[in-house]
Motif scaffolding. Structure first.
Motif: not given
Ligand SMILES: Cc1cc2nc3c(=O)[nH]c(=O)nc-3n(C[C@H](O)[C@H](O)[C@H](O)COP(=O)(O)O)c2cc1C
Length: 187
Positions: A79-106
Protein backbone atom coordinates in the motif's frame (compact mmCIF):
# COMPACT_ATOMS: atom_id res chain seq x y z
CA UNK A 1 0.58 -17.85 7.58
CA UNK A 2 -0.30 -14.23 8.19
CA UNK A 3 -1.15 -11.87 5.34
CA UNK A 4 1.98 -9.73 4.77
CA UNK A 5 1.46 -6.03 4.20
CA UNK A 6 4.06 -3.43 3.30
CA UNK A 7 2.89 0.12 4.00
CA UNK A 8 4.84 2.89 2.30
CA UNK A 9 4.46 6.41 3.64
CA UNK A 10 5.45 8.94 0.98
CA UNK A 11 4.94 12.26 2.73
CA UNK A 12 7.68 14.14 4.56
CA UNK A 13 5.05 15.37 7.05
CA UNK A 14 4.56 13.04 10.01
CA UNK A 15 0.97 12.93 11.21
CA UNK A 16 -0.20 14.38 7.90
CA UNK A 17 -3.21 13.55 5.77
CA UNK A 18 -1.79 10.66 3.77
CA UNK A 19 -0.39 9.09 6.96
CA UNK A 20 -3.78 9.33 8.67
CA UNK A 21 -5.44 7.74 5.66
CA UNK A 22 -2.94 4.89 5.57
CA UNK A 23 -3.15 4.31 9.33
CA UNK A 24 -6.93 4.08 9.14
CA UNK A 25 -6.60 1.55 6.34
CA UNK A 26 -4.11 -0.54 8.33
CA UNK A 27 -6.31 -0.46 11.47
CA UNK A 28 -9.15 -1.83 9.37
CA UNK A 29 -7.05 -4.80 8.26
CA UNK A 30 -6.99 -6.42 11.69
CA UNK A 31 -4.75 -9.44 11.98
CA UNK A 32 -2.05 -8.90 9.36
CA UNK A 33 1.74 -8.74 9.52
CA UNK A 34 2.40 -5.09 8.76
CA UNK A 35 5.75 -3.51 7.91
CA UNK A 36 5.81 0.28 7.81
CA UNK A 37 8.31 2.31 5.81
CA UNK A 38 8.51 6.09 6.22
CA UNK A 39 10.54 6.93 3.13
CA UNK A 40 11.48 10.38 4.38
CA UNK A 41 13.21 8.83 7.38
CA UNK A 42 15.14 6.31 5.34
CA UNK A 43 18.54 7.15 3.98
CA UNK A 44 18.78 6.31 0.32
CA UNK A 45 20.07 7.92 -2.84
CA UNK A 46 18.28 8.31 -6.17
CA UNK A 47 19.02 5.80 -8.95
CA UNK A 48 22.60 6.27 -10.18
CA UNK A 49 22.16 4.44 -13.51
CA UNK A 50 25.13 2.29 -12.54
CA UNK A 51 27.09 0.69 -15.36
CA UNK A 52 27.90 -3.02 -15.39
CA UNK A 53 24.89 -3.82 -13.27
CA UNK A 54 24.18 -7.37 -12.18
CA UNK A 55 21.58 -9.10 -14.32
CA UNK A 56 19.71 -10.64 -11.38
CA UNK A 57 17.51 -7.61 -10.71
CA UNK A 58 19.32 -6.67 -7.52
CA UNK A 59 20.44 -3.08 -7.03
CA UNK A 60 23.94 -2.96 -5.60
CA UNK A 61 23.77 0.40 -3.80
CA UNK A 62 24.16 -0.30 -0.09
CA UNK A 63 21.65 1.98 1.62
CA UNK A 64 18.26 1.70 3.34
CA UNK A 65 16.58 0.52 0.12
CA UNK A 66 18.18 -2.86 0.80
CA UNK A 67 15.74 -3.26 3.75
CA UNK A 68 12.76 -2.49 1.56
CA UNK A 69 13.50 -4.76 -1.46
CA UNK A 70 12.94 -8.13 0.27
CA UNK A 71 9.90 -6.84 2.16
CA UNK A 72 8.22 -5.73 -1.05
CA UNK A 73 9.10 -8.94 -2.88
CA UNK A 74 7.66 -11.14 -0.12
CA UNK A 75 4.55 -9.04 0.57
CA UNK A 76 1.00 -10.10 -0.24
CA UNK A 77 -0.09 -6.48 -0.35
CA UNK A 78 1.79 -3.22 -0.94
CA UNK A 79 0.00 0.00 0.00
CA UNK A 80 1.43 3.33 -1.07
CA UNK A 81 0.24 6.61 0.44
CA UNK A 82 1.35 9.89 -1.08
CA UNK A 83 0.22 13.49 -1.18
CA UNK A 84 0.20 15.23 -4.55
CA UNK A 85 3.25 17.46 -4.84
CA UNK A 86 3.32 19.60 -7.98
CA UNK A 87 0.87 17.36 -9.78
CA UNK A 88 2.67 14.12 -9.02
CA UNK A 89 3.74 11.72 -6.26
CA UNK A 90 6.33 13.06 -3.81
CA UNK A 91 10.04 13.00 -4.60
CA UNK A 92 10.43 10.38 -1.87
CA UNK A 93 8.07 8.02 -3.69
CA UNK A 94 9.64 8.71 -7.07
CA UNK A 95 13.13 8.11 -5.68
CA UNK A 96 12.02 4.75 -4.32
CA UNK A 97 10.40 3.77 -7.62
CA UNK A 98 13.47 4.65 -9.68
CA UNK A 99 15.53 2.36 -7.47
CA UNK A 100 13.60 -0.56 -8.96
CA UNK A 101 15.21 -0.04 -12.37
CA UNK A 102 17.46 -3.10 -11.91
CA UNK A 103 14.35 -5.17 -11.24
CA UNK A 104 12.61 -3.69 -14.30
CA UNK A 105 15.61 -4.62 -16.47
CA UNK A 106 15.78 -8.13 -15.04
CA UNK A 107 12.09 -8.69 -15.80
CA UNK A 108 11.81 -7.01 -19.17
CA UNK A 109 15.26 -7.08 -20.78
CA UNK A 110 17.39 -9.85 -19.23
CA UNK A 111 14.39 -12.11 -18.48
CA UNK A 112 16.10 -13.34 -15.33
CA UNK A 113 13.45 -12.49 -12.74
CA UNK A 114 9.72 -12.88 -12.23
CA UNK A 115 8.34 -11.07 -9.17
CA UNK A 116 5.96 -12.84 -6.79
CA UNK A 117 2.32 -11.96 -7.47
CA UNK A 118 0.75 -9.58 -4.97
CA UNK A 119 -1.82 -6.81 -4.65
CA UNK A 120 -1.20 -3.08 -4.72
CA UNK A 121 -3.26 -0.19 -3.38
CA UNK A 122 -2.85 3.55 -3.76
CA UNK A 123 -3.98 6.19 -1.27
CA UNK A 124 -3.53 9.80 -2.34
CA UNK A 125 -4.44 13.26 -1.04
CA UNK A 126 -4.26 16.77 -2.48
CA UNK A 127 -5.24 20.30 -1.53
CA UNK A 128 -6.92 21.12 -4.83
CA UNK A 129 -9.74 19.40 -6.73
CA UNK A 130 -7.57 18.48 -9.75
CA UNK A 131 -8.47 15.04 -11.06
CA UNK A 132 -5.65 15.18 -13.62
CA UNK A 133 -3.08 15.26 -10.79
CA UNK A 134 -4.48 12.00 -9.44
CA UNK A 135 -4.44 10.49 -12.94
CA UNK A 136 -0.80 11.48 -13.31
CA UNK A 137 0.16 10.00 -9.94
CA UNK A 138 -1.85 6.85 -10.63
CA UNK A 139 -0.08 6.25 -13.94
CA UNK A 140 3.27 6.32 -12.12
CA UNK A 141 2.07 3.99 -9.37
CA UNK A 142 0.49 1.53 -11.83
CA UNK A 143 3.73 1.38 -13.77
CA UNK A 144 5.63 0.70 -10.54
CA UNK A 145 3.15 -1.97 -9.45
CA UNK A 146 3.80 -3.87 -12.69
CA UNK A 147 7.49 -3.95 -11.85
CA UNK A 148 6.90 -5.43 -8.39
CA UNK A 149 4.30 -7.94 -9.59
CA UNK A 150 1.40 -6.13 -7.94
CA UNK A 151 -2.07 -6.00 -9.42
CA UNK A 152 -3.62 -2.53 -8.98
CA UNK A 153 -6.40 -3.56 -6.62
CA UNK A 154 -7.90 -0.36 -5.28
CA UNK A 155 -7.47 3.29 -4.46
CA UNK A 156 -8.74 6.10 -2.28
CA UNK A 157 -8.11 9.58 -3.68
CA UNK A 158 -9.05 12.52 -1.46
CA UNK A 159 -9.07 16.09 -2.63
CA UNK A 160 -9.50 19.37 -0.76
CA UNK A 161 -7.16 18.66 2.16
CA UNK A 162 -4.30 21.06 2.77
CA UNK A 163 -3.64 21.52 6.50
CA UNK A 164 -2.03 18.77 8.56
CA UNK A 165 -4.71 16.43 9.91
CA UNK A 166 -7.54 18.09 7.97
CA UNK A 167 -8.53 14.73 6.55
CA UNK A 168 -9.98 13.73 9.95
CA UNK A 169 -12.88 16.02 9.06
CA UNK A 170 -13.43 14.24 5.73
CA UNK A 171 -15.40 11.36 7.14
CA UNK A 172 -16.18 9.95 3.70
CA UNK A 173 -12.45 9.48 2.98
CA UNK A 174 -11.86 7.67 6.26
CA UNK A 175 -14.90 5.50 5.56
CA UNK A 176 -13.63 4.68 2.08
CA UNK A 177 -10.29 3.37 3.40
CA UNK A 178 -12.08 1.31 6.05
CA UNK A 179 -14.30 -0.18 3.32
CA UNK A 180 -11.24 -0.90 1.22
CA UNK A 181 -9.65 -2.73 4.17
CA UNK A 182 -12.82 -4.81 4.59
CA UNK A 183 -12.82 -5.67 0.88
CA UNK A 184 -9.16 -6.72 0.96
CA UNK A 185 -9.75 -8.90 4.04
CA UNK A 186 -12.54 -10.78 2.25
CA UNK A 187 -10.59 -11.38 -0.99
C1 LIG B 1 5.78 20.83 -2.14
C2 LIG B 1 4.29 20.74 -2.18
C3 LIG B 1 3.65 20.68 -3.40
C4 LIG B 1 2.25 20.54 -3.46
N1 LIG B 1 1.67 20.45 -4.68
C5 LIG B 1 0.33 20.30 -4.76
C6 LIG B 1 -0.31 20.19 -6.03
O1 LIG B 1 0.31 20.20 -7.09
N2 LIG B 1 -1.66 20.05 -6.05
C7 LIG B 1 -2.41 20.00 -4.90
O2 LIG B 1 -3.62 19.86 -4.98
N3 LIG B 1 -1.82 20.08 -3.69
C8 LIG B 1 -0.48 20.22 -3.59
N4 LIG B 1 0.14 20.30 -2.36
C9 LIG B 1 -0.69 20.16 -1.13
C10 LIG B 1 -0.64 18.75 -0.55
O3 LIG B 1 -0.95 17.75 -1.49
C11 LIG B 1 -1.64 18.64 0.61
O4 LIG B 1 -1.35 19.63 1.60
C12 LIG B 1 -1.69 17.30 1.26
O5 LIG B 1 -2.80 17.24 2.13
C13 LIG B 1 -0.42 16.99 2.05
O6 LIG B 1 -0.48 15.66 2.52
P1 LIG B 1 0.35 15.20 3.81
O7 LIG B 1 -0.27 15.89 4.99
O8 LIG B 1 0.19 13.72 3.85
O9 LIG B 1 1.75 15.61 3.59
C14 LIG B 1 1.51 20.47 -2.25
C15 LIG B 1 2.16 20.58 -1.03
C16 LIG B 1 3.53 20.71 -0.98
C17 LIG B 1 4.23 20.79 0.37
Amino acid sequence: MKFKVVAIYGSPRRGGNSEILLNNFLEGLGDAEIRKFFLNEMRFVPCQECENIRKDGKCKIEDDMQKLYPEIENADLVVIASPIFFGSVTAQIKMMIDRFQCQWLAINIFKTFIPKKKKGLFLCVEASERKDFFENAKAIIKNFFKTIGAEYSGEVLCCGVAEKGEIEKKKECIERVKELAEKIKKE
